[in-house]
Scaffold this motif. Structure first.
Motif, PDB file in Angstrom:
ATOM      1  N   THR A  21       0.633  -1.093  -0.085  1.00 51.51           N
ATOM      2  CA  THR A  21       0.088  -0.029   0.265  1.00 51.51           C
ATOM      3  C   THR A  21       0.910   1.308  -0.205  1.00 51.51           C
ATOM      4  N   LEU A  22       2.062   0.944   0.378  1.00 50.75           N
ATOM      5  CA  LEU A  22       2.524   2.590   0.274  1.00 50.75           C
ATOM      6  C   LEU A  22       2.692   3.256  -1.002  1.00 50.75           C
ATOM      7  N   GLY A  23       3.032   2.291  -2.561  1.00 46.24           N
ATOM      8  CA  GLY A  23       3.304   2.777  -3.325  1.00 46.24           C
ATOM      9  C   GLY A  23       2.174   3.867  -3.435  1.00 46.24           C
ATOM     10  N   VAL A  24       0.586   3.251  -3.405  1.00 42.97           N
ATOM     11  CA  VAL A  24      -0.798   3.613  -3.253  1.00 42.97           C
ATOM     12  C   VAL A  24      -0.472   5.415  -2.299  1.00 42.97           C
ATOM     13  N   TRP A  25       0.140   5.054  -1.544  1.00 45.39           N
ATOM     14  CA  TRP A  25      -0.070   6.174  -0.143  1.00 45.39           C
ATOM     15  C   TRP A  25       0.817   7.510  -0.731  1.00 45.39           C
ATOM     16  N   GLY A  26       1.974   7.065  -1.376  1.00 42.64           N
ATOM     17  CA  GLY A  26       3.193   7.585  -1.983  1.00 42.64           C
ATOM     18  C   GLY A  26       2.652   8.717  -2.987  1.00 42.64           C
ATOM     19  N   LYS A  27       1.408   8.045  -3.588  1.00 41.54           N
ATOM     20  CA  LYS A  27       0.593   9.199  -4.761  1.00 41.54           C
ATOM     21  C   LYS A  27       0.145   9.377  -4.301  1.00 41.54           C
ATOM     22  N   LEU A  28      -0.916   9.273  -3.722  1.00 41.19           N
ATOM     23  CA  LEU A  28      -2.018   9.652  -3.222  1.00 41.19           C
ATOM     24  C   LEU A  28      -0.857  11.212  -2.567  1.00 41.19           C
ATOM     25  N   GLY A  30       1.649  12.898  -2.971  1.00 38.41           N
ATOM     26  CA  GLY A  30       1.573  13.834  -3.879  1.00 38.41           C
ATOM     27  C   GLY A  30       0.910  14.716  -4.262  1.00 38.41           C
ATOM     28  N   GLU A  31      -0.362  14.198  -4.625  1.00 39.89           N
ATOM     29  CA  GLU A  31      -1.762  14.346  -5.045  1.00 39.89           C
ATOM     30  C   GLU A  31      -2.372  16.154  -3.938  1.00 39.89           C
ATOM     31  N   VAL A  32      -1.776  15.218  -2.426  1.00 38.40           N
ATOM     32  CA  VAL A  32      -2.216  17.025  -1.495  1.00 38.40           C
ATOM     33  C   VAL A  32      -1.109  17.152  -0.924  1.00 38.40           C
ATOM     34  N   GLY A  33      -0.419  17.820  -1.808  1.00 38.80           N
ATOM     35  CA  GLY A  33       0.663  18.502  -1.479  1.00 38.80           C
ATOM     36  C   GLY A  33       1.941  18.162  -0.310  1.00 38.80           C
ATOM     37  N   LEU A  34       2.264  16.545  -0.222  1.00 37.73           N
ATOM     38  CA  LEU A  34       3.056  16.390   0.962  1.00 37.73           C
ATOM     39  C   LEU A  34       4.289  16.066   0.107  1.00 37.73           C
ATOM     40  N   GLY A  35       5.691  16.490   0.324  1.00 40.47           N
ATOM     41  CA  GLY A  35       6.744  15.857   0.121  1.00 40.47           C
ATOM     42  C   GLY A  35       7.411  15.150   1.037  1.00 40.47           C
ATOM     43  N   THR A  36       7.975  13.939  -0.203  1.00 46.10           N
ATOM     44  CA  THR A  36       8.744  12.356   0.050  1.00 46.10           C
ATOM     45  C   THR A  36       8.950  12.411   2.156  1.00 46.10           C
ATOM     46  N   TRP A  42       6.660  11.949   9.189  1.00 43.07           N
ATOM     47  CA  TRP A  42       5.291  11.586  10.147  1.00 43.07           C
ATOM     48  C   TRP A  42       5.064   9.952   9.822  1.00 43.07           C
ATOM     49  N   ARG A  43       5.622   9.528   8.893  1.00 46.90           N
ATOM     50  CA  ARG A  43       5.368   8.046   9.710  1.00 46.90           C
ATOM     51  C   ARG A  43       5.585   7.601  10.475  1.00 46.90           C
ATOM     52  N   PHE A  44       6.681   7.738  10.839  1.00 48.71           N
ATOM     53  CA  PHE A  44       7.409   7.042  11.487  1.00 48.71           C
ATOM     54  C   PHE A  44       7.894   7.550  12.673  1.00 48.71           C
ATOM     55  N   GLY A  45       7.466   9.155  12.732  1.00 48.90           N
ATOM     56  CA  GLY A  45       7.260  10.353  13.943  1.00 48.90           C
ATOM     57  C   GLY A  45       6.435   9.235  14.349  1.00 48.90           C
ATOM     58  N   GLN A 206      -4.785  15.928   4.059  1.00 45.31           N
ATOM     59  CA  GLN A 206      -3.133  15.208   4.273  1.00 45.31           C
ATOM     60  C   GLN A 206      -3.024  14.280   5.456  1.00 45.31           C
ATOM     61  N   TRP A 207      -3.980  15.162   6.896  1.00 42.85           N
ATOM     62  CA  TRP A 207      -3.313  13.494   8.314  1.00 42.85           C
ATOM     63  C   TRP A 207      -3.920  12.388   7.776  1.00 42.85           C
TER      64      TRP A 207
END
Length: 296
Positions: A21-28, A30-36, A42-45, A206-207
């Motif tokens: 699912t990481l690839g899907v979340w990664g594309k999403l 970018g669509e909501v304006g979050l950088g890698t 935030w993922r790890f934190g 984004q959240w």
């Protein structure tokens, strides 16, 4: 199949599906304006903040050392992966990353564990299937630094699996995951801060992405992977992990509407065949090594 092997197989499949699912979340993202770097921070934190108070209490500094060390190896693999992604195509990067089972077997061989014919055949089938699913290197993949980083990602991920197998076998998966997440949060938080990308998500969308990427491909996938490695060993767990890009293709088809190519279906069948062959018990005895491996 013995009970530990059955539970290990289930955990490996759960880890592969959750990581997919990481690839899907990664594309999403970018669509909501979050950088890698921002979304990885935030993922790890969030995972570290949740797990360390629950599963990380009572550990001595000496006990935490291997946990943090495994986290460093994982973060290095991640950095190599994204470094390669910026220089060569996503297909070539994915192919090199998922050569991790070959590196696991190579490192194990150097440490004195000769692989059997079934294990080598499983790697060959998985590699051929991956070439069909994620694509072979092409004209845009002639950057030697990018290729080296991609191969480094596969090698470092293999080292992470072997490190987990040797150092973390008796460690609760949630404690190991919390320390890995801590290392990831510090590393990617520092990178995001240096790039001026570190901020607080400002919208519900984004959240939603941040919580999703923290939950499935981290909070579920990483402990499941630790459990699979403990029950199956690094080699079998890594070969089952080659199902991840197959799951990614399926999720992209279902969630994002991306088309399925015939080559993907053939490649998926080969990956499944390799993963099935990998479950055949190894009968080869260890061969004494001429010198100890750094991973032994």
């Amino acid at each position: 199949m013995p009970s530990p092997a059955r539970s290990g197989l289930f955990l490996a499949l759960l880890a592969a599906l959750s990581f997919a699912t990481l690839g899907v979340w990664g594309k999403l993202a970018g669509e909501v304006g979050l950088g890698t770097s921002e979304v990885l921070t935030w993922r790890f934190g969030l995972v570290a903040a949740l797990l360390l108070p629950l599963a990380g209490r009572g550990l001595t500094l000496r006990e935490r050392g291997p946990l943090l060390g495994a986290g460093v190896v994982y973060v290095l693999a991640t950095c190599c992966y994204f470094g390669a992604l910026g220089r060569i195509t996503a297909g070539a990067t994915g192919l090199l990353l998922y050569l991790a089972p070959a590196f696991v077997i190579l490192f194990g061989w150097l440490a004195g564990r000769r692989p059997g014919a079934a294990r080598l055949g499983a790697v060959a089938l998985a590699a051929l299937g991956l070439g069909l699913v994620v694509g072979l290197p092409g004209a845009g993949d002639r950057d030697p630094v990018g290729l080296a980083l991609g191969a480094g990602a596969g090698a470092m991920y293999a080292a992470y699996l072997l490190t987990s197998e040797r150092w973390l076998r008796e460690v609760p998966p949630l404690a190991a995951t919390g320390h890995l997440a801590l290392v990831g949060a510090v590393a990617f938080g520092g990178l995001a801060g240096a790039r001026g990308e570190l901020g607080v998500p400002g919208t519900a969308a984004q959240w939603g992405v941040v919580l999703g990427i923290a939950a499935l491909p981290t909070l579920v996938a990483v402990p499941a992977l630790y459990g699979a490695v403990a029950r199956l060993g690094a080699a079998r767990a890594s070969l089952l992990g080659t199902l991840e890009p197959l799951f990614t293709v399926g999720l992209a088809f279902l969630v994002l509407g991306e088309p399925l190519r015939p080559a993907m279906l053939l490649g998926g069948a080969l990956i499944l065949a390799g993963a099935t062959l990998a479950q055949k018990p190894e009968g080869a005895a260890p061969v004494p090594a001429a010198a100890p491996s750094p991973l032994s």
